[in-house]
Design an enzyme around this catalytic site. Structure first.
Site, PDB file in Angstrom:
ATOM      1  N   ASP A  74     -18.578  11.766  23.002  1.00 18.16           N
ATOM      2  CA  ASP A  74     -17.927  10.469  22.509  1.00 18.16           C
ATOM      3  C   ASP A  74     -18.533   9.534  23.785  1.00 18.16           C
ATOM      4  O   ASP A  74     -18.552   9.971  24.971  1.00 18.16           O
ATOM      5  CB  ASP A  74     -16.668  10.358  22.626  1.00 18.16           C
ATOM      6  CG  ASP A  74     -16.067   8.936  22.019  1.00 18.16           C
ATOM      7  OD1 ASP A  74     -16.723   8.087  21.968  1.00 18.16           O
ATOM      8  OD2 ASP A  74     -14.998   9.023  21.214  1.00 18.16           O
ATOM      9  N   SER A  75     -18.764   8.210  23.762  1.00 15.95           N
ATOM     10  CA  SER A  75     -19.147   7.514  24.722  1.00 15.95           C
ATOM     11  C   SER A  75     -18.465   7.032  25.730  1.00 15.95           C
ATOM     12  O   SER A  75     -18.808   6.377  26.803  1.00 15.95           O
ATOM     13  CB  SER A  75     -19.876   6.213  24.212  1.00 15.95           C
ATOM     14  OG  SER A  75     -18.894   5.443  23.588  1.00 15.95           O
ATOM     15  N   GLN A 129     -19.728  -0.869  13.279  1.00 14.20           N
ATOM     16  CA  GLN A 129     -18.180  -1.705  13.374  1.00 14.20           C
ATOM     17  C   GLN A 129     -18.055  -2.613  12.142  1.00 14.20           C
ATOM     18  O   GLN A 129     -19.121  -3.041  11.700  1.00 14.20           O
ATOM     19  CB  GLN A 129     -18.188  -1.961  14.732  1.00 14.20           C
ATOM     20  CG  GLN A 129     -17.977  -0.770  15.886  1.00 14.20           C
ATOM     21  CD  GLN A 129     -16.638  -0.110  15.742  1.00 14.20           C
ATOM     22  OE1 GLN A 129     -15.711  -0.119  14.871  1.00 14.20           O
ATOM     23  NE2 GLN A 129     -16.471   0.880  16.722  1.00 14.20           N
ATOM     24  N   ASP A 164     -14.297  14.593  13.283  1.00  5.29           N
ATOM     25  CA  ASP A 164     -13.611  15.094  14.179  1.00  5.29           C
ATOM     26  C   ASP A 164     -12.069  14.592  14.275  1.00  5.29           C
ATOM     27  O   ASP A 164     -11.979  13.432  13.655  1.00  5.29           O
ATOM     28  CB  ASP A 164     -14.071  14.466  15.703  1.00  5.29           C
ATOM     29  CG  ASP A 164     -13.750  13.335  16.289  1.00  5.29           C
ATOM     30  OD1 ASP A 164     -13.001  13.225  16.892  1.00  5.29           O
ATOM     31  OD2 ASP A 164     -14.520  12.496  15.516  1.00  5.29           O
ATOM     32  N   CYS A 170      -5.033  33.427   4.361  1.00  3.51           N
ATOM     33  CA  CYS A 170      -5.804  32.904   5.439  1.00  3.51           C
ATOM     34  C   CYS A 170      -6.361  34.232   6.075  1.00  3.51           C
ATOM     35  O   CYS A 170      -5.630  35.171   6.304  1.00  3.51           O
ATOM     36  CB  CYS A 170      -5.242  32.152   6.490  1.00  3.51           C
ATOM     37  SG  CYS A 170      -6.146  31.607   8.106  1.00  3.51           S
ATOM     38  N   CYS A 217      -7.550  34.040   9.292  1.00  2.00           N
ATOM     39  CA  CYS A 217      -7.701  34.074  10.940  1.00  2.00           C
ATOM     40  C   CYS A 217      -7.091  35.114  11.675  1.00  2.00           C
ATOM     41  O   CYS A 217      -6.091  35.902  11.103  1.00  2.00           O
ATOM     42  CB  CYS A 217      -7.102  32.709  11.292  1.00  2.00           C
ATOM     43  SG  CYS A 217      -5.350  32.630  11.328  1.00  2.00           S
ATOM     44  N   CYS A 277      -3.064  35.091  11.388  1.00  2.00           N
ATOM     45  CA  CYS A 277      -2.566  35.441  10.106  1.00  2.00           C
ATOM     46  C   CYS A 277      -2.966  36.802   9.718  1.00  2.00           C
ATOM     47  O   CYS A 277      -2.006  37.480   9.081  1.00  2.00           O
ATOM     48  CB  CYS A 277      -3.299  34.432   9.008  1.00  2.00           C
ATOM     49  SG  CYS A 277      -2.628  32.920   9.127  1.00  2.00           S
ATOM     50  N   HIS A 295      -5.041  29.072  14.453  1.00  2.00           N
ATOM     51  CA  HIS A 295      -4.995  29.082  12.819  1.00  2.00           C
ATOM     52  C   HIS A 295      -5.410  27.651  12.157  1.00  2.00           C
ATOM     53  O   HIS A 295      -6.235  27.661  11.351  1.00  2.00           O
ATOM     54  CB  HIS A 295      -3.496  29.280  12.507  1.00  2.00           C
ATOM     55  CG  HIS A 295      -3.228  28.968  11.214  1.00  2.00           C
ATOM     56  ND1 HIS A 295      -3.656  29.864  10.140  1.00  2.00           N
ATOM     57  CD2 HIS A 295      -2.672  27.869  10.537  1.00  2.00           C
ATOM     58  CE1 HIS A 295      -3.225  29.265   9.009  1.00  2.00           C
ATOM     59  NE2 HIS A 295      -2.707  28.044   9.110  1.00  2.00           N
TER      60      HIS A 295
END
Length: 376
Positions: A89-90, A194, A271, A309, A311, A314, A340
């Site tokens: 990110d800037s 923007q 994100d 799940c 993962c 789990c 998770h």
């Protein structure tokens, strides 16, 4: 370079090729602001749970440990032991969130550090130089993020300034990429659209930045005060005015339901800190909505967080055990829940990609939203 593989309505299935590997899109970028995922999650963990690309923050890393330190240590990939793509990110969003501590000028922004109060200046060139030192795969252009709602006249002036800053970013990153000491001389640049919730400003700005032939395009200034309906309307206006042969990134969004709605409107990159932040506070995403593991009803619950799940959490731990860890203030509780939640997000994106490949994304979306019962 972005390759569009399949369209299902406006939803897109693609590949984004970078010097650090190929990213299958749509994709969720796991947020490691300070080059680490909060919750004691390692880069090895990220690979195990399907993370393709990580996001770190220019502003925070420039203050601690410092971008020069990271440059001297070989760049962000080497520093954090991650060989897959990284987007930085800037720093614009963080700078502009310091509303009482900053002054916006044509050259850039003057503000005070949130750590020690010292005066700092950041403009387009400074942001590009920091990101070049970090040697991320993708650098984000320096822009002004305006909170919604804002007066239209101010938004118009802000967007014009953001466009001028983008031109300066492009000149500077091209210069830095041509220098022999640059760690990643193939660093890519994404511009940012923007315009608040003003459709005409948004659409005009999208057309202007599309002509600059950047490596990708982000839609910023959303999820900062507007309604979900306004966000979706803006996407419907902006996305068709961005190049189809470039990836489109919706910044800072969002909930799983937000992601499904945005994918339907043609967005490729996402994100959000939500999976890690919520996990650290015992809120976990499941196939049937969000649950809060500190609730008393889980005290004797020997089921995994989500029976559907796969993962590591789990597969190995129960709701009752993780609840006990939170009650005992054990760090392992946060780690297990963050792992998770990140798996949930990355697996959601995998399923989205598969549904677009099969041509049944809208049916997939409908079933997911019904199953979550609008709690996600």
């Amino acid at each position: 370079m972005y390759k569009l593989l399949k369209k299902d309505g406006s939803s897109r299935r693609g590949e984004f090729s970078t010097p650090h590997g190929v990213v299958q899109t749509p994709v969720f970028m796991n947020v490691g602001t300070l080059a680490a995922i909060k919750g004691a999650v390692s880069t090895e963990d990220l690979k195990e749970i399907g993370c393709q690309i990580e996001l770190s923050n220019t502003y925070h890393l420039s203050l601690r440990p410092g971008d020069e330190v990271i440059r001297k240590l070989g760049g962000l990939h080497k520093f954090m032991n991650w060989d897959r793509p990284i987007l930085t990110d800037s720093g614009g969003f963080q700078v502009f969130s310091l509303s009482g501590m900053r002054k916006i000028k044509e050259e850039g922004v003057y503000f005070n550090s949130h750590i020690d109060g010292r005066k700092i200046f950041m403009g387009p060139e400074e942001s590009m130089r920091i990101q070049s030192n970090l040697a991320s795969t993708v650098a984000m252009a320096f822009d002004e993020c305006v909170e919604n709602p804002a007066p239209k006249e101010y938004v118009e002036d802000s967007v014009k300034r953001t466009t001028r800053w983008l031109k300066r970013c492009k000149i500077e990153i091209d210069r830095l990429n041509s220098m022999p000491h640059t760690i990643n001389n193939k660093q890519m640049l994404f511009g940012i659209n923007q315009g608040g919730v003003h459709d005409d400003i948004r659409m005009e700005h999208a057309k202007i930045i599309s002509d600059m032939d950047l490596d990708g395009y982000a839609i910023g200034g959303l999820a900062v005060g507007e309604t979900h309906e306004e966000m979706y309307r803006v996407l419907e206006k902006v996305v068709p005015n961005l190049p189809e042969n470039k990836p489109i990134y919706l910044m800072g969004v969002g909930t799983p339901a937000n992601i499904l709605e945005a994918v339907e409107r043609g967005v490729d990159f996402f994100d959000c800190v939500m999976p890690s932040r919520n996990g650290r506070h015992s809120h976990v995403f499941t196939s049937y909505g969000v649950i809060h593991l500190l609730n008393a009803k889980y005290e004797l619950d020997d089921n995994p967080i989500d029976s559907e799940c796969s993962c590591p959490t789990c597969k190995n731990y129960t709701r009752a055990y993780i609840r006990h860890l939170f009650k005992a203030k054990e760090m392992l509780a946060m780690r297990l829940c963050v792992i998770h939640n990140l798996y949930f997000y990355n697996n959601l994106m995998k399923e989205i990609r598969e549904s677009i490949d099969k041509g049944n994304f809208l049916q997939y979306k409908k079933e997911k939203l019904e199953k979550w019962n609008e709690t996600v």
